[in-house]
Design an enzyme around this catalytic site. Structure first.
Site, PDB file in Angstrom:
ATOM      1  N   MET A  21       0.830  -1.206   0.000  1.00 15.38           N
ATOM      2  CA  MET A  21       0.000   0.000   0.000  1.00 15.38           C
ATOM      3  C   MET A  21       0.866   1.258   0.000  1.00 15.38           C
ATOM      4  SD  MET A  21      -3.087  -1.036  -0.247  1.00 15.38           S
ATOM      5  CE  MET A  21      -4.012   0.438   0.150  1.00 15.38           C
ATOM      6  N   HIS A 139       4.643   5.339   1.865  1.00 19.20           N
ATOM      7  CA  HIS A 139       3.450   4.577   2.243  1.00 19.20           C
ATOM      8  C   HIS A 139       2.216   5.462   2.201  1.00 19.20           C
ATOM      9  CE1 HIS A 139       0.876   1.713   4.394  1.00 19.20           C
ATOM     10  NE2 HIS A 139       1.767   0.813   4.015  1.00 19.20           N
ATOM     11  N   HIS A 140       1.108   4.855   1.765  1.00 21.40           N
ATOM     12  CA  HIS A 140      -0.142   5.610   1.616  1.00 21.40           C
ATOM     13  C   HIS A 140      -0.662   6.114   2.963  1.00 21.40           C
ATOM     14  CE1 HIS A 140      -3.623   7.142  -0.266  1.00 21.40           C
ATOM     15  NE2 HIS A 140      -3.743   6.262  -1.235  1.00 21.40           N
ATOM     16  N   SER A 141      -0.264   5.503   4.057  1.00 19.38           N
ATOM     17  CA  SER A 141      -0.676   5.989   5.377  1.00 19.38           C
ATOM     18  C   SER A 141      -0.028   7.335   5.699  1.00 19.38           C
ATOM     19  CB  SER A 141      -0.311   4.968   6.463  1.00 19.38           C
ATOM     20  OG  SER A 141       1.085   4.718   6.468  1.00 19.38           O
ATOM     21  N   LEU A 142       1.078   7.649   5.043  1.00 16.99           N
ATOM     22  CA  LEU A 142       1.759   8.931   5.242  1.00 16.99           C
ATOM     23  C   LEU A 142       1.314   9.980   4.235  1.00 16.99           C
ATOM     24  CD1 LEU A 142       5.412   7.651   5.855  1.00 16.99           C
ATOM     25  CD2 LEU A 142       3.862   8.608   7.561  1.00 16.99           C
TER      26      LEU A 142
END
Length: 478
Positions: A21, A139-142
């Site tokens: 992701m 990362h897509h969470s960042l």
């Protein structure tokens, strides 16, 4: 530790070995006059390693232990291991673009290390054309794809004589932007209270209106055949199957004026032309791989809510567009695409911001099942792929005098969504990146030829613009 909101943790939860992701980008630079590719690569490498005052975003990593606390909180690393995060690569001979895309394909399928801040940058030399490439992933969470592109663009300058180029994680970039920014006048206490009250009332009004808005959307879905409402089923294709972790990446660019000329001649939007290109290319590609579905493919298209009152400029919803891949005639196909996008946008414009976001959530909700192994075969499917468009600066961009010659998004393929198409427009070019599951989508590079063929079709068909007193026969315009 820092609390991790669910809008970030969801991307960590969704990640599996077969479903990395992270988002990425590939940039190509032409060395400035008198500079070799090796010298430019060395300059980038040294400047990046010297940027040790690091923005907080690039120090974040999931809290330990990552398998438990790492879904609820962030920790900040004390420093960065530049030998790990900043990598210098020389392509194997002959140093062709095919070698470069193969390297990006292999690298993009590898998970980021959760014990470290989740980003990497690869400085790539050895291209026979003398250019230097940067492949980055985060990362897509960042950061999402739009944010990642903006972060990279902050390191660039429209001035070819600017020599202040640095790394995208350097705090100096933020300090420069603050120095250039004109401070807004301070608000009084009464203004702050009035603003807060107005925001609260607006949100409450939006919430109260959710049920009527949902009924309105449902009614449009019944009455308007061009509108693709949530929960409408898309056909089953080779794009919508379980996938592995290996990826293929294909990239191409076109002069932006070619697509704008098509849009002007047909009196459609730039994004309509992009979707029509994707439709024509997918018709050809799917026909090569398997029987073309008798029903039209649907695409999920993110839409900015920036022009709606009350939003902060960062809100994004999602619409579903019927791509008319079941239509052989390119002029009729374009007309159906325009009707579908127009209908969806009209619905969004009639909704308040919170209601628009709720519509987007309803459109993408099947993605919630993507992390469940094998579950994709049993979930309803509202769309077959995601097509995104991210506008960038119009003027040429430079890093320490080296001209940016292309910037190609490298997005995410997921369970049930084996292909993702993302487009950026920077410096007079339309840069297209296609990421696909390697085993499920063989010979992905061929789709680039199909994109060109689809664009040529759009350039050659008679204009679909409606007749007017000043333009009685628009189909004959050239």
């Amino acid at each position: 530790m820092q609390y991790m909101p669910v809008t970030q943790s969801m991307f960590l939860i969704a990640e599996t070995r077969d479903q990395p992701m992270h988002v990425g980008g590939l940039q190509l630079f032409i060395p400035r006059q008198g500079q070799t590719a090796e010298e430019l690569a060395e300059e980038i490498y040294e400047r990046f390693r010297a940027a040790t005052d690091i923005q907080d975003l690039f120090l974040k990593r999931p809290a330990s232990p990552a398998s438990i606390a790492g879904y609820t909180a962030w920790q900040h690393a004390h420093d960065i291991d530049f030998d790990y995060h900043v990598r210098r690569i020389v392509l194997p001979r002959p140093g062709s673009i095919k070698n470069l895309l193969r390297y990006v394909s292999l690298s993009h399928g590898a998970l980021l290390d959760r014990s470290r801040p989740m980003w990497e940058v690869h400085i790539i030399e050895g291209l026979t054309d003398g250019r230097v490439a940067l492949y980055t992933k985060i990362h897509h969470s960042l950061a999402d794809g739009v944010t990642a592109l903006r972060i990279l663009q902050r390191t660039l300058s429209p001035d070819p004589d600017d020599r202040t180029g640095t790394a995208f994680w350097d705090k100096e970039i933020t300090r420069r932007r603050r120095r250039r920014r004109t401070p807004a006048p301070a608000k009084t206490l009464a203004q702050r209270l009035t603003g807060a009250l107005g925001s609260a009332l607006s949100t409450a009004d939006d919430l109260i209106g959710l049920a009527p808005a949902a009924a309105k959307v449902a009614m449009v879905g019944v009455l308007d055949r061009d509108f693709v409402a949530p929960l409408q089923q898309a056909p089953s294709t080779v794009l919508n199957v379980p996938i592995g972790s290996a990826r293929r990446f294909a990239a191409q660019d076109w002069p932006i004026e070619r697509l704008r000329a098509v849009a002007r001649r047909h009196r459609v939007t730039f994004n309509d032309v992009l979707i029509a290109m994707c439709s024509g290319a997918l018709r050809r590609y799917l026909a090569d791989q398997a029987p073309l579905p008798e029903e039209s493919l649907n695409a999920m298209v993110p839409v900015s809510l920036h022009d709606q009152p009350g939003d902060d400029g960062n809100a994004v919803t999602a619409i579903i567009v019927r791509m008319a891949t079941d239509v052989a005639d390119p002029a009729q196909r374009l007309q159906e695409i325009v009707r579908s996008t127009t209908s969806a946008k009209l619905v969004v414009r009639k909704l308040k911001p919170l209601q628009s976001l709720a519509l987007g959530a309803a459109n993408v909700w099947p993605l919630a099942f993507a992390p469940v192994p094998g579950f994709v075969n049993y979930t309803p499917r509202g769309f077959n792929l995601i097509i995104s468009s991210v506008p960038g600066p119009e003027e040429p961009q430079y890093w320490n005098g080296a001209r940016l010659d292309g910037t190609y998004p490298v997005s995410i393929a997921m369970e049930g969504l084996a292909m993702n198409i993302t487009v950026t427009t920077v410096g007079g070019k339309v840069n297209l990146g296609v990421i696909g599951a390697r085993a499920q989508l063989p010979r992905l590079q061929r789709i680039l030829d199909h994109f060109e063929a689809a664009l040529v079709e759009l350039e050659q068909i008679p204009s679909i613009a409606p007749a007017s007193p000043d333009n009685p026969e628009p189909s004959r315009r050239r």
